[in-house]
Design a protein around this motif. Structure first.
Motif, PDB file in Angstrom:
ATOM      1  N   ASP A 154      37.064   6.098  -1.338  1.00  0.00           N
ATOM      2  CA  ASP A 154      36.695   7.975  -0.665  1.00  0.00           C
ATOM      3  C   ASP A 154      37.701   8.039   0.290  1.00  0.00           C
ATOM      4  N   SER A 160      28.931  18.002  -3.416  1.00  0.00           N
ATOM      5  CA  SER A 160      30.523  17.458  -3.174  1.00  0.00           C
ATOM      6  C   SER A 160      31.411  17.932  -3.643  1.00  0.00           C
ATOM      7  N   LYS A 194      30.216  11.852  -5.394  1.00  0.00           N
ATOM      8  CA  LYS A 194      31.017  11.130  -4.947  1.00  0.00           C
ATOM      9  C   LYS A 194      30.923   9.311  -5.693  1.00  0.00           C
TER      10      LYS A 194
END
Length: 201
Positions: free
Chosen positions: A195, A135, A33
């Motif tokens: 994010d 991820s 991430k």
């Protein structure tokens, strides 16, 4: 004898340099991430990430990197106060690579976007590992492979640079061991926003 090199350049050509091809190298795709957030920070993430959010990274000792033009365009950021240093060309926001926060840990992961002006496999070989595939974007997730070998190659890179003393010749740190550019450190809110930004690849 002349040492073979591979060119390094940003998209607009303002920042340029070269990589010594001799020495241990590892190449892997990282889906974490943080790497995805860095790509979003720079701009359209599709300029960096593959279809499932992976970053193609060439790992080597920093003393093999030399900037020859436009060093004033080199910039660096951290996704958090304790995050690793993530370098890029401020002129066109091309990613350069990631380093640890200390010169004493001589390891650099160069993003291939600053190396694609010449064939990669001839200089650095094929992708030998993938990491953090949990991820990755969408399903099915890509297969994780090659991690034990990747760890051994990284240890060899770090140990070789330390034992030889070459780690002191690091283009990202000055003689006092400080980053050559003051890092921009994101706040927790700024990091969280990265994010939530959709990744278009």
């Amino acid at each position: 004898m002349t040492t073979a090199t591979h060119p390094l350049r940003c998209r607009c050509g303002a920042l340029q340099g070269q990589i010594e091809r001799s020495g241990p190298t590892s190449r892997m795709v990282c889906y974490c991430k943080d790497c995805q957030a860095f790509a979003r920070y720079l701009g359209p993430a599709g300029h960096v990430l593959d279809a499932q959010g992976g970053s193609d990274v060439v790992q080597l000792a920093p003393h093999r990197i030399r900037f020859t033009q436009g060093i004033e365009h080199l910039a660096v950021m951290r996704l958090s106060p304790k995050g690793m240093l993530r370098w890029y060309a401020a002129c066109c926001r091309t990613p350069v690579g990631n380093t640890m926060t200390s010169r004493n840990m001589p390891f650099t992961g160069l993003l291939v976007q600053c190396l694609d002006s010449a064939p990669l496999e001839a200089a650095f070989g094929p992708v030998l590992a993938s990491a953090n595939t949990q991820s990755a974007l969408d399903n099915p997730k890509p297969r994780a492979f090659g991690l034990p070998g990747a760890v051994l190659r990284i240890l060899r890179i770090v140990a070789g640079s330390r034992l030889s003393g070459a780690y002191k010749a690091n283009p990202f740190f000055d003689a006092a061991g400080l980053p050559v550019v003051e890092p921009t450190v994101l706040t927790a809110q700024e990091r969280a926003r990265l994010d939530t930004v959709p990744t278009t690849v």
